[in-house]
Design a protein around this motif. Structure first.
Motif, PDB file in Angstrom:
ATOM      1  N   ILE A  47       0.821  -1.140   0.082  1.00 48.86           N
ATOM      2  CA  ILE A  47       0.000  -0.069  -0.186  1.00 48.86           C
ATOM      3  C   ILE A  47       0.816   1.121  -0.284  1.00 48.86           C
ATOM      4  CG2 ILE A  47      -0.181   0.344   2.498  1.00 48.86           C
ATOM      5  CD1 ILE A  47      -3.155   0.711   2.030  1.00 48.86           C
ATOM      6  N   SER A  48       0.379   2.468  -0.514  1.00 48.47           N
ATOM      7  CA  SER A  48       1.034   3.796  -0.279  1.00 48.47           C
ATOM      8  C   SER A  48       0.201   5.072  -0.195  1.00 48.47           C
ATOM      9  CB  SER A  48       1.721   3.924  -1.977  1.00 48.47           C
ATOM     10  OG  SER A  48       0.866   3.957  -2.708  1.00 48.47           O
ATOM     11  N   PHE A  49       1.033   5.783   0.392  1.00 49.26           N
ATOM     12  CA  PHE A  49       0.174   7.143   0.645  1.00 49.26           C
ATOM     13  C   PHE A  49       0.914   8.154   0.320  1.00 49.26           C
ATOM     14  CE2 PHE A  49      -3.102   5.537   3.943  1.00 49.26           C
ATOM     15  CZ  PHE A  49      -2.552   4.142   4.183  1.00 49.26           C
ATOM     16  N   TYR A  50      -0.077   9.300  -0.059  1.00 49.77           N
ATOM     17  CA  TYR A  50       0.738  10.411  -0.440  1.00 49.77           C
ATOM     18  C   TYR A  50      -0.092  11.438   0.158  1.00 49.77           C
ATOM     19  CZ  TYR A  50       0.843  14.762  -3.414  1.00 49.77           C
ATOM     20  OH  TYR A  50       1.166  15.909  -4.022  1.00 49.77           O
ATOM     21  N   PRO A  61      -3.529  -7.770   2.810  1.00 47.69           N
ATOM     22  CA  PRO A  61      -4.606  -8.539   3.306  1.00 47.69           C
ATOM     23  C   PRO A  61      -5.815  -7.493   3.879  1.00 47.69           C
ATOM     24  CG  PRO A  61      -2.614  -9.500   3.904  1.00 47.69           C
ATOM     25  CD  PRO A  61      -2.191  -8.239   3.301  1.00 47.69           C
ATOM     26  N   ASP A  62      -6.981  -7.999   3.954  1.00 42.86           N
ATOM     27  CA  ASP A  62      -7.926  -7.059   4.811  1.00 42.86           C
ATOM     28  C   ASP A  62      -7.764  -6.903   6.286  1.00 42.86           C
ATOM     29  OD1 ASP A  62     -10.591  -8.279   2.613  1.00 42.86           O
ATOM     30  OD2 ASP A  62      -9.219  -7.212   2.497  1.00 42.86           O
ATOM     31  N   ARG A  63      -6.720  -8.072   6.766  1.00 39.49           N
ATOM     32  CA  ARG A  63      -6.536  -8.006   8.229  1.00 39.49           C
ATOM     33  C   ARG A  63      -5.331  -6.569   8.371  1.00 39.49           C
ATOM     34  NH1 ARG A  63      -3.140 -11.584   9.132  1.00 39.49           N
ATOM     35  NH2 ARG A  63      -2.884 -12.418   6.999  1.00 39.49           N
ATOM     36  N   PHE A  64      -4.673  -6.348   7.422  1.00 42.95           N
ATOM     37  CA  PHE A  64      -3.929  -5.216   7.542  1.00 42.95           C
ATOM     38  C   PHE A  64      -4.278  -3.947   7.342  1.00 42.95           C
ATOM     39  CE2 PHE A  64       0.078  -8.040   6.229  1.00 42.95           C
ATOM     40  CZ  PHE A  64      -0.083  -8.877   7.531  1.00 42.95           C
ATOM     41  N   SER A  65      -4.087  -2.733   7.873  1.00 42.48           N
ATOM     42  CA  SER A  65      -4.503  -1.693   7.607  1.00 42.48           C
ATOM     43  C   SER A  65      -3.283  -0.474   7.677  1.00 42.48           C
ATOM     44  CB  SER A  65      -5.666  -1.010   8.141  1.00 42.48           C
ATOM     45  OG  SER A  65      -5.390  -1.112   9.537  1.00 42.48           O
ATOM     46  N   ALA A  66      -3.231   0.415   7.150  1.00 37.08           N
ATOM     47  CA  ALA A  66      -2.214   1.658   7.176  1.00 37.08           C
ATOM     48  C   ALA A  66      -2.700   2.878   7.252  1.00 37.08           C
ATOM     49  CB  ALA A  66      -1.159   1.316   6.224  1.00 37.08           C
ATOM     50  N   GLN A  67      -2.065   3.826   7.731  1.00 41.34           N
ATOM     51  CA  GLN A  67      -2.267   5.232   7.514  1.00 41.34           C
ATOM     52  C   GLN A  67      -1.140   5.989   7.407  1.00 41.34           C
ATOM     53  OE1 GLN A  67      -4.533   6.776  10.985  1.00 41.34           O
ATOM     54  NE2 GLN A  67      -3.988   5.300  12.357  1.00 41.34           N
ATOM     55  N   LEU A  83       0.956 -17.304  10.592  1.00 41.48           N
ATOM     56  CA  LEU A  83       2.495 -17.728  10.240  1.00 41.48           C
ATOM     57  C   LEU A  83       2.979 -17.422   8.972  1.00 41.48           C
ATOM     58  CD1 LEU A  83       2.126 -21.454  11.828  1.00 41.48           C
ATOM     59  CD2 LEU A  83       3.003 -19.599  12.865  1.00 41.48           C
ATOM     60  N   GLY A  84       2.187 -17.333   8.087  1.00 39.43           N
ATOM     61  CA  GLY A  84       2.691 -16.728   6.854  1.00 39.43           C
ATOM     62  C   GLY A  84       2.775 -15.261   6.555  1.00 39.43           C
ATOM     63  N   ASP A  85       2.379 -14.676   7.746  1.00 43.95           N
ATOM     64  CA  ASP A  85       2.904 -13.192   7.929  1.00 43.95           C
ATOM     65  C   ASP A  85       4.222 -12.819   8.162  1.00 43.95           C
ATOM     66  OD1 ASP A  85      -0.418 -12.318   9.288  1.00 43.95           O
ATOM     67  OD2 ASP A  85       0.203 -12.302   7.239  1.00 43.95           O
ATOM     68  N   SER A  86       4.861 -13.833   8.568  1.00 48.27           N
ATOM     69  CA  SER A  86       6.439 -13.780   8.873  1.00 48.27           C
ATOM     70  C   SER A  86       7.306 -13.421   7.839  1.00 48.27           C
ATOM     71  CB  SER A  86       6.761 -14.960   9.361  1.00 48.27           C
ATOM     72  OG  SER A  86       6.237 -15.544  10.501  1.00 48.27           O
ATOM     73  N   ALA A  87       7.757 -12.236   7.667  1.00 46.49           N
ATOM     74  CA  ALA A  87       8.415 -11.696   6.428  1.00 46.49           C
ATOM     75  C   ALA A  87       9.062 -10.308   7.133  1.00 46.49           C
ATOM     76  CB  ALA A  87       7.445 -11.155   5.300  1.00 46.49           C
TER      77      ALA A  87
END
Lengths: 111, 112
Positions: A47-50, A61-67, A83-87
């Motif tokens: 995701i990106s923000f300007y 994923p829908d489980r993630f959000s950002a601002q 577990l698959g979010d490990s990165a």
């Protein structure tokens, strides 16, 4: 020269917990990008923000959000961790063009 | 969606030799290309970039070549040094989006 700062550097969470990653862009950079990089993989755009508004959305994923906040720092909120979010999670910033400058990343491990 | 890809996953070169890392892209709308170097545990570090209105661009010990006809991008590193050992990614953007799409990395190993 100041670079992109990410915190924390490392994070260990249990499944179904939540996590918040923070990113402080280079001063005067108004655009922030979030990327996820799995082991041995290329970075995948999330995701990106300007100017504090979401500008583009990738495979987040829908489980993630950002601002992005008024001081241009950004936070990536991750819930119901799997577990698959490990990165490695990278933040990058730019001053309005395609040349992105990356931070050192946050290594998230979900146990 | 379309993405940028690399031909070779690993490349070993002798110290002092020149290195060539290749990249093929498929998005004909891409108009900006960039190479990053990523060392273990670190974020991608900018090396050099090029726009689609150019065929070649040179930096310090690095040259990027763009062949739009066959949608091919290459990174040349002159007099490769041990410090050049890293994973190299190409990425592209275009069609009005500044979002970079990364290709699969090439791991460069420099043999002393």
């Amino acid at each position: 020269a100041a670079g992109v700062i990410q915190s924390p550097r490392h994070l260990i969470k249990e499944k179904r917990e939540t996590a918040t990653l923070k990113c402080y862009p280079i001063p005067r950079h108004d655009t922030v990008y979030w990327y996820q990089q799995g082991p041995g993989q290329d970075p995948q755009f999330l995701i990106s923000f300007y100017e504090k508004m979401q500008s583009d959305k990738g495979s987040i994923p829908d489980r993630f959000s950002a601002q992005q906040f008024s001081d241009y720092h950004s936070e990536l909120n991750m819930s119901s961790l799997e577990l698959g979010d490990s990165a490695l999670y990278f933040c990058a910033s730019s001053d309005g063009d395609e040349k992105l400058f990356f931070g050192s990343g946050t290594q998230l491990s979900v146990l | 969606g379309e993405s940028v890809g690399l031909h070779l996953p690993t490349l070993s070169v002798q110290e002092g030799d020149n290195s060539i890392i290749n990249c093929a892209y498929s998005n004909s709308a891409s108009d900006y290309f960039i190479w990053y170097k990523q060392e273990s545990g670190k974020g991608p570090q900018f090396i050099i970039d090029i726009r689609s209105n150019m065929d070649k661009r040179q930096g310090q010990r690095v040259t990027v070549l763009l062949n739009k006809t066959v949608k091919h991008l290459s990174l040349q590193i002159a007099a490769t040094q041990p410090g050049d050992s890293a994973v190299y990614f190409c990425a592209d953007s275009g069609a009005g989006s500044y979002q970079l799409t990364f290709g699969k990395g090439t791991k460069l190993s420099v043999i002393p």
